[in-house]
Write a protein that holds these residues in place. Structure first.
Motif, PDB file in Angstrom:
ATOM      1  N   PRO A  25      35.358 -12.559  18.764  1.00  0.00           N
ATOM      2  CA  PRO A  25      34.877 -11.631  17.740  1.00  0.00           C
ATOM      3  C   PRO A  25      35.601 -10.293  17.798  1.00  0.00           C
ATOM      4  O   PRO A  25      35.720  -9.696  18.874  1.00  0.00           O
ATOM      5  N   VAL A  26      36.102  -9.851  16.654  1.00  0.00           N
ATOM      6  CA  VAL A  26      36.804  -8.572  16.563  1.00  0.00           C
ATOM      7  C   VAL A  26      36.245  -7.801  15.381  1.00  0.00           C
ATOM      8  O   VAL A  26      36.287  -8.273  14.240  1.00  0.00           O
ATOM      9  N   LEU A  27      35.721  -6.623  15.633  1.00  0.00           N
ATOM     10  CA  LEU A  27      35.269  -5.713  14.584  1.00  0.00           C
ATOM     11  C   LEU A  27      36.270  -4.572  14.506  1.00  0.00           C
ATOM     12  O   LEU A  27      36.513  -3.881  15.498  1.00  0.00           O
ATOM     13  N   ARG A  28      36.855  -4.401  13.327  1.00  0.00           N
ATOM     14  CA  ARG A  28      37.798  -3.295  13.132  1.00  0.00           C
ATOM     15  C   ARG A  28      37.126  -2.197  12.326  1.00  0.00           C
ATOM     16  O   ARG A  28      36.527  -2.453  11.274  1.00  0.00           O
ATOM     17  N   LEU A  29      37.248  -0.981  12.822  1.00  0.00           N
ATOM     18  CA  LEU A  29      36.755   0.199  12.121  1.00  0.00           C
ATOM     19  C   LEU A  29      37.938   1.121  11.871  1.00  0.00           C
ATOM     20  O   LEU A  29      38.641   1.506  12.811  1.00  0.00           O
ATOM     21  N   HIS A  30      38.162   1.446  10.586  1.00  0.00           N
ATOM     22  CA  HIS A  30      39.300   2.290  10.216  1.00  0.00           C
ATOM     23  C   HIS A  30      38.788   3.670   9.834  1.00  0.00           C
ATOM     24  O   HIS A  30      37.924   3.806   8.958  1.00  0.00           O
ATOM     25  N   LEU A  31      39.321   4.685  10.505  1.00  0.00           N
ATOM     26  CA  LEU A  31      38.877   6.061  10.291  1.00  0.00           C
ATOM     27  C   LEU A  31      39.751   6.706   9.227  1.00  0.00           C
ATOM     28  O   LEU A  31      40.931   6.973   9.461  1.00  0.00           O
ATOM     29  N   THR A  32      39.177   6.931   8.049  1.00  0.00           N
ATOM     30  CA  THR A  32      39.949   7.572   6.977  1.00  0.00           C
ATOM     31  C   THR A  32      40.126   9.058   7.237  1.00  0.00           C
ATOM     32  O   THR A  32      41.082   9.666   6.758  1.00  0.00           O
ATOM     33  N   ASP A  33      39.223   9.647   7.962  1.00  0.00           N
ATOM     34  CA  ASP A  33      39.357  10.998   8.502  1.00  0.00           C
ATOM     35  C   ASP A  33      39.056  10.863   9.994  1.00  0.00           C
ATOM     36  O   ASP A  33      37.928  10.578  10.381  1.00  0.00           O
ATOM     37  N   ARG A  34      40.064  11.047  10.825  1.00  0.00           N
ATOM     38  CA  ARG A  34      39.901  10.677  12.233  1.00  0.00           C
ATOM     39  C   ARG A  34      38.833  11.495  12.941  1.00  0.00           C
ATOM     40  O   ARG A  34      37.983  10.947  13.651  1.00  0.00           O
ATOM     41  N   SER A  35      38.881  12.803  12.807  1.00  0.00           N
ATOM     42  CA  SER A  35      37.912  13.652  13.496  1.00  0.00           C
ATOM     43  C   SER A  35      36.488  13.364  13.017  1.00  0.00           C
ATOM     44  O   SER A  35      35.574  13.145  13.817  1.00  0.00           O
TER      45      SER A  35
END
Length: 549
Positions: free
Chosen positions: A524-534
């Protein structure tokens, strides 16, 4: 702590191991007794390449140089002294290497208080920051055993372009590079083409065992470290390695192997605060990449502090590490470990390498190869050549895009909770951050936050750094891992000169390539992409905290 102090310590050359007798009890079940009965200590010190079986013998014969490389490395000392004097005006040392080519030098310089910038990431922001830092006073150590590491090649190209853009001639730019690689590698040819100094490493030592070769010594010496002391410390310990008694490296290896074969195959590593900085990261790579094969291995977990979550459990062996103890000091400090290892850094390097090789022999795995590391590299190359079209996120919440596996909740909290609740009973969670190791340092706060929720081991790794350490364990070790991958929007990308891709594209391909390798194994892999990193990191950490409530 009473158990730790109950048995006798084992010491040589200032290196002391406490607690080994408790972890590895006396006969008839003693791993150490079995090893000594077979004459393994003397055979390993000899060295005997047959210890890991006939299939490994040919490779082992070419990879056991670490046992006495501290002697051969003395031949480097005059060259290092001359090189340091010649480059005295270049006082900003950047090490462009990764995995075993970088971690030891980082430990040496941190421990000895010498400044060194380690550039082992591909995040455009991280590379830009390095290029902007004292460029005119920078010497770049390009370190790669194979000479074909994509990260190191990309950093070389970026720095060469920066030096030329700053008005240096090609000959002047060449002075700002020092190459460390194996004889005959592609990087040696690049050094000749550049006109840069090349220091050839010991070809009989694999990357993660190379602490006391040119890979560890060249950047540390250029940064001002007195590296001859490390060789002295290792040589002082070497005389004990063949012995059946007064052999702390044997005690350490037998204890680790006994733990691995009795269900305690997670090793939590705790810095006891006695002056050796960053050793846990080096040990993590050594153990994970050496033992994580054929469904077996030791999972190392580096803890932020002795009381950090995730440091205990029925399948966990807690090991503290540090420098020499003051008279009357308690081993492990207030960490209350199962095993405590203290002594000089050079002895640590040799003892942990010896112990890791012993674990490989007991588990029946080859401690000198890394068969699954190439898989993610090959995936990366394929994706750079032909990237698939981007997939839409399953949900967008604030500054985070959620890419949840099919059949799982798509909202952020739900997807995260599902990942944590779905951990195998004997499994672990690995947080993998393809972000800027310095500007996005808050990502590391996720490890203790999530460890407090799961009751299971949680590791943290910066991508692509972890690909050269725990990445082998993830794919070659026990298939019980779950994975949280973090990526981030690149606002200001940076081209890789002479290549048809940018650093941002390389970083994205590395993340996708490893994700494919893991999902291809049914993990299982959940990817979370930060459109604004901070903002995204703050939101994610807050979400993790609210899950606990």
């Amino acid at each position: 702590m009473s158990d730790l102090l109950a048995g006798p310590a084992e010491a040589s050359a200032g290196l002391v191991v406490h607690g080994a007798g408790t972890v590895d009890p006396a006969a008839p079940a003693s791993t150490r007794d079995a090893l000594t009965l077979l004459g393994v200590p003397a055979r390993l010190a000899a060295p005997d390449a047959t210890l890991w079986g006939p299939e490994v013998e040919a490779e082992a014969r070419e990879r056991l140089g670490w046992l006495d490389t501290h002697r051969r490395s003395r031949e480097l000392l005059p060259q290092l002294a001359e090189l340091t004097a010649e480059l005295a005006d270049l006082d900003h040392v950047v090490l462009a290497g990764t995995g075993g080519s970088a971690l030891a030098a980082e430990v040496i310089t941190r421990t000895l208080g010498r400044p060194l910038t380690v550039l082992d990431g591909t995040d455009p922001g991280e590379v830009r920051a390095a290029l902007a830092d004292r460029l005119e006073r920078t010497v770049v150590v390009l370190a790669s055993k194979s000479g074909a590491t994509v990260e190191t090649d990309s950093h070389r190209r970026a720095y060469l372009a920066a030096f030329l853009d700053a008005g240096l001639t090609e000959a002047e730019a060449a002075r700002h590079f020092v190459v460390v690689t194996d004889p005959g590698s592609p990087l040696e040819a690049v050094a000749a083409e550049l006109g840069a100094v090349a220091v050839l490493a010991d070809p009989q030592v694999g990357g993660r065992y190379s602490a006391l070769t040119a890979f560890g010594l060249v950047p540390a010496a250029l940064a001002g470290a007195e590296v001859s002391e490390l060789l002295d410390q290792a040589e002082a310990l070497a005389g004990s390695l063949a012995g059946e008694a007064d052999n702390p490296a044997l005690a350490l290896g037998a204890a680790l192997a006994a733990a691995a074969t009795s269900g305690r195959d997670t090793i939590t590593l705790v810095d006891d605060g006695t002056g050796i900085e960053g050793l846990g990261d080096w040990i993590e790579q050594l153990l994970a990449e050496s033992t994580g094969k054929t469904g077996l291995g030791l999972l190392p977990v580096v803890l932020e502090s002795p009381d950090a979550p995730g440091g205990a459990g029925p399948d966990v062996l807690t090991v503290s590490h540090g420098g020499a103890l003051a008279p009357g000091a308690v081993p492990g400090g207030w960490a209350a470990p199962d095993l405590a290892v203290n002594g000089p850094l050079g002895a640590h390097f040799l003892a942990w390498e010896y112990a890791t090789a012993l674990v490989g022999a007991v588990l029946g795995v080859n401690p000198f190869d890394q068969p699954n590391v190439a898989e993610s590299k090959e995936n990366t190359a394929r994706l750079l050549a032909s990237a698939p079209p981007p997939q839409p996120p399953s949900a967008v919440e604030g500054a985070i895009e959620v890419y949840a596996p099919a059949g799982t909740p798509t909202d952020l909290a739900g997807a995260l909770r599902h990942l944590l609740d779905g951990l195998d009973p004997g499994g672990y969670l690995a947080v993998q951050a393809y972000l800027d190791r310095r500007a996005d340092a808050d990502a590391a706060r996720l490890r203790p936050a999530l460890a407090g929720l799961t009751g299971r081991p949680v590791t943290f790794g910066w991508g692509p750094r972890y690909l050269h350490s725990t990445g082998q364990y993830h794919k070659g070790g026990p298939q019980v891992g779950s994975f949280l991958q973090l990526t981030g929007t690149v606002d200001n990308d940076l081209a890789v000169p002479g290549r048809p891709y940018s650093f941002g594209e390389l970083q994205a391909a590395q993340a996708t390539g490893d994700r494919e390798a893991l999902t291809g194994r049914g993990r299982p892999v959940l990817r979370l992409h930060l459109t604004d990193r901070s903002a995204g990191l703050a939101q994610l950490i807050d979400t993790a905290r609210r899950l606990r409530a």
